[in-house]
Scaffold this active site. Structure first.
Site, PDB file in Angstrom:
ATOM      1  N   VAL A   1      16.602  18.743 -27.394  1.00  0.00           N
ATOM      2  CA  VAL A   1      17.441  18.385 -28.549  1.00  0.00           C
ATOM      3  C   VAL A   1      18.652  19.328 -28.691  1.00  0.00           C
ATOM      4  O   VAL A   1      19.591  19.035 -29.434  1.00  0.00           O
ATOM      5  CB  VAL A   1      16.571  18.368 -29.836  1.00  0.00           C
ATOM      6  CG1 VAL A   1      16.263  19.757 -30.344  1.00  0.00           C
ATOM      7  CG2 VAL A   1      17.211  17.533 -30.920  1.00  0.00           C
TER       8      VAL A   1
ATOM      9  N   THR B   1      13.049  31.001 -21.350  1.00  0.00           N
ATOM     10  CA  THR B   1      13.517  30.847 -19.966  1.00  0.00           C
ATOM     11  C   THR B   1      15.039  30.901 -19.987  1.00  0.00           C
ATOM     12  O   THR B   1      15.705  29.915 -20.331  1.00  0.00           O
ATOM     13  CB  THR B   1      13.030  29.504 -19.374  1.00  0.00           C
ATOM     14  OG1 THR B   1      11.629  29.386 -19.640  1.00  0.00           O
ATOM     15  CG2 THR B   1      13.299  29.401 -17.894  1.00  0.00           C
TER      16      THR B   1
ATOM     17  N   THR C   1      12.215   9.945 -26.149  1.00  0.00           N
ATOM     18  CA  THR C   1      12.004  11.307 -26.628  1.00  0.00           C
ATOM     19  C   THR C   1      11.629  12.238 -25.471  1.00  0.00           C
ATOM     20  O   THR C   1      11.648  11.831 -24.305  1.00  0.00           O
ATOM     21  CB  THR C   1      11.021  11.324 -27.825  1.00  0.00           C
ATOM     22  OG1 THR C   1      11.006  12.644 -28.363  1.00  0.00           O
ATOM     23  CG2 THR C   1       9.609  10.908 -27.454  1.00  0.00           C
TER      24      THR C   1
ATOM     25  N   ASN D   1      18.826   9.054 -26.634  1.00  0.00           N
ATOM     26  CA  ASN D   1      17.584   8.825 -27.397  1.00  0.00           C
ATOM     27  C   ASN D   1      17.439   7.377 -27.850  1.00  0.00           C
ATOM     28  O   ASN D   1      16.414   7.004 -28.403  1.00  0.00           O
ATOM     29  CB  ASN D   1      17.482   9.784 -28.593  1.00  0.00           C
ATOM     30  CG  ASN D   1      18.314   9.316 -29.751  1.00  0.00           C
ATOM     31  OD1 ASN D   1      19.377   8.736 -29.563  1.00  0.00           O
ATOM     32  ND2 ASN D   1      17.833   9.525 -30.961  1.00  0.00           N
TER      33      ASN D   1
ATOM     34  N   ASN E   1      16.675  31.704 -25.382  1.00  0.00           N
ATOM     35  CA  ASN E   1      15.542  30.901 -24.910  1.00  0.00           C
ATOM     36  C   ASN E   1      14.653  31.749 -24.009  1.00  0.00           C
ATOM     37  O   ASN E   1      15.139  32.589 -23.251  1.00  0.00           O
ATOM     38  CB  ASN E   1      16.053  29.686 -24.120  1.00  0.00           C
ATOM     39  CG  ASN E   1      14.951  28.680 -23.867  1.00  0.00           C
ATOM     40  OD1 ASN E   1      14.246  28.284 -24.800  1.00  0.00           O
ATOM     41  ND2 ASN E   1      14.778  28.266 -22.624  1.00  0.00           N
TER      42      ASN E   1
ATOM     43  N   LYS F   1      14.942  12.357 -22.139  1.00  0.00           N
ATOM     44  CA  LYS F   1      16.268  12.027 -22.676  1.00  0.00           C
ATOM     45  C   LYS F   1      17.370  12.070 -21.619  1.00  0.00           C
ATOM     46  O   LYS F   1      18.366  11.372 -21.728  1.00  0.00           O
ATOM     47  CB  LYS F   1      16.605  12.962 -23.845  1.00  0.00           C
ATOM     48  CG  LYS F   1      15.755  12.670 -25.063  1.00  0.00           C
ATOM     49  CD  LYS F   1      16.124  13.509 -26.264  1.00  0.00           C
ATOM     50  CE  LYS F   1      15.196  13.135 -27.418  1.00  0.00           C
ATOM     51  NZ  LYS F   1      15.608  13.693 -28.695  1.00  0.00           N
TER      52      LYS F   1
HETATM   53  P1  ATR Z   1      11.556  20.727 -22.865  1.00  0.00           P
HETATM   54  O1  ATR Z   1      11.587  22.219 -22.600  1.00  0.00           O
HETATM   55  O2  ATR Z   1      10.689  19.954 -21.908  1.00  0.00           O
HETATM   56  O3  ATR Z   1      12.902  20.127 -23.082  1.00  0.00           O
HETATM   57  P2  ATR Z   1      11.240  20.814 -25.677  1.00  0.00           P
HETATM   58  O4  ATR Z   1      10.078  20.512 -26.557  1.00  0.00           O
HETATM   59  O5  ATR Z   1      12.502  20.085 -25.902  1.00  0.00           O
HETATM   60  O6  ATR Z   1      10.736  20.585 -24.209  1.00  0.00           O
HETATM   61  O7  ATR Z   1      11.558  22.362 -25.694  1.00  0.00           O
HETATM   62  C1  ATR Z   1      10.619  23.305 -25.928  1.00  0.00           C
HETATM   63  C2  ATR Z   1      11.353  24.601 -26.266  1.00  0.00           C
HETATM   64  O8  ATR Z   1      10.413  25.502 -26.862  1.00  0.00           O
HETATM   65  C3  ATR Z   1      11.915  25.307 -25.053  1.00  0.00           C
HETATM   66  O9  ATR Z   1      13.095  25.965 -25.415  1.00  0.00           O
HETATM   67  C4  ATR Z   1      10.796  26.278 -24.706  1.00  0.00           C
HETATM   68  O10 ATR Z   1      11.207  27.420 -23.988  1.00  0.00           O
HETATM   69  P3  ATR Z   1      11.193  27.399 -22.378  1.00  0.00           P
HETATM   70  O11 ATR Z   1      12.456  26.743 -21.974  1.00  0.00           O
HETATM   71  O12 ATR Z   1      11.114  28.839 -22.006  1.00  0.00           O
HETATM   72  O13 ATR Z   1       9.970  26.612 -21.983  1.00  0.00           O
HETATM   73  C5  ATR Z   1      10.369  26.696 -26.093  1.00  0.00           C
HETATM   74  N1  ATR Z   1       9.008  27.244 -26.113  1.00  0.00           N
HETATM   75  C6  ATR Z   1       7.843  26.559 -25.979  1.00  0.00           C
HETATM   76  N2  ATR Z   1       6.788  27.393 -26.064  1.00  0.00           N
HETATM   77  C7  ATR Z   1       7.297  28.653 -26.247  1.00  0.00           C
HETATM   78  C8  ATR Z   1       6.717  29.959 -26.395  1.00  0.00           C
HETATM   79  N3  ATR Z   1       5.385  30.140 -26.389  1.00  0.00           N
HETATM   80  N4  ATR Z   1       7.551  31.012 -26.561  1.00  0.00           N
HETATM   81  C9  ATR Z   1       8.888  30.843 -26.572  1.00  0.00           C
HETATM   82  N5  ATR Z   1       9.503  29.639 -26.434  1.00  0.00           N
HETATM   83  C10 ATR Z   1       8.726  28.551 -26.275  1.00  0.00           C
END
Ligand code: ATR
Length: 264
Positions: free
Chosen positions: A129, A151, A61, A86, A149, A65
């Site tokens: 995911v 970012t 997870t 996964n 997104n 992944k």
């Molecule tokens: P990972 O980014 O490590 O793959 P994830 O749990 O699969 O982890 O993804 C988290 C998602 O939630 C991401 O799209 C993240 O956006 P960023 O890429 O900008 O980090 C989004 N996310 C988490 N917290 C957020 C917030 N406070 N506002 C907007 N988007 C958020």
């Protein structure tokens, strides 16, 4: 006794052990399924333990992944195309990476009676995911997929894997038939800062989150006259596909199975 694992970081929230151990017992399979929090540098060692069959197989997870891929011998087509694994199995001397999130999402949507063909889809988030969701949606012949997104670069990076993705600035909305929350916003009762009051009715609001069962995002979708669905079925179906790969039998999904996810 055979041992299976789910690896990730964080991992304490994972309900995979509960579900997999329930099915193992139901099928009288002499095995246990545990969870393990890993640091990135420990991935290789764990995967070598699968090669040595100290561990029979594992689920992977967030955030590993993609990071497990260099240590595997082969990937299924779906894992290759999404660069996301996964489920790891050991078969005929090979470590094989599978992606059962795709089938999980596909079956969850098909159980809803919402025909995705020709529909405009907006995905919030670009994390672990999302490639699996995009892959499944493309197979359903949707007309447009837009990713928004926080970012932006991470959304742009998905274009390396998939053609014809639109990117939308975080904080904006556009016309859609189905919206999917694939961010972690909602896990701790956070709200998504978007105004859904003018999106119209009869759309699908889908949240990958299943715990809590109804995020603010889903509540709002419902409040404005839309269908809403959480990620419980996707989670159960991806687990079911992994179980099938390891044990060659298909567990039944019943009321008890879904109740297991609600106890926590
Ligand atoms: P990972 O980014 O490590 O793959 P994830 O749990 O699969 O982890 O993804 C988290 C998602 O939630 C991401 O799209 C993240 O956006 P960023 O890429 O900008 O980090 C989004 N996310 C988490 N917290 C957020 C917030 N406070 N506002 C907007 N988007 C958020």
């Amino acid at each position: 006794m055979k041992k299976y694992l789910v690896i990730g970081n964080p991992i304490s929230h994972s309900l995979s052990p509960k579900l997999q151990n329930y099915w193992l017992k139901q099928h009288n399979i002499n095995a246990i399924y545990d969870k393990l929090k890993l640091e990135e540098k420990e991935i290789e060692g764990i995967i070598q333990d699968i090669r040595k069959q100290k561990i029979a197989g594992c689920n992977v997870t967030v955030p590993f992944k993609k990071k497990v891929i260099p240590f595997l011998d082969k990937l299924s087509i779906q894992a290759e195309q999404t660069q996301s694994v996964n489920t790891i199995i050991f078969e005929k001397g090979n470590l094989i990476g599978h992606n059962t999130d795709i089938v999980g999402f596909d079956k969850a949507i098909k159980s809803l009676n919402f025909n995705m063909k020709g529909k405009k889809i907006l995905i919030l988030g670009a994390g672990g995911v999302v490639p699996s969701i995009v892959f499944a949606l493309k197979k359903m012949d949707v007309s447009e997929i837009t990713i928004s997104n926080r970012t932006k670069q991470k959304a742009e990076n998905l274009k390396i894997l998939f053609k014809n993705l639109n990117i939308l600035e975080w904080g904006n909305l556009l016309d859609f038939d189905a919206i999917i929350n694939a961010t972690s916003l909602g896990l701790n009762n956070e709200k998504i800062n978007l105004d859904f009051s003018k999106v119209g009715k009869n759309k699908l609001f889908y949240d990958v989150i299943y715990n809590p069962a109804e995020t603010n995002f889903l509540k709002e979708g419902k409040q404005f006259g839309n269908t809403s669905e959480n990620g419980a079925k996707m989670f159960v179906y991806q687990a079911l596909e992994a179980f099938k790969l390891w044990h060659g039998v298909e567990p039944e999904i019943n009321f008890e199975t879904l109740k297991l996810l609600k106890n926590d």
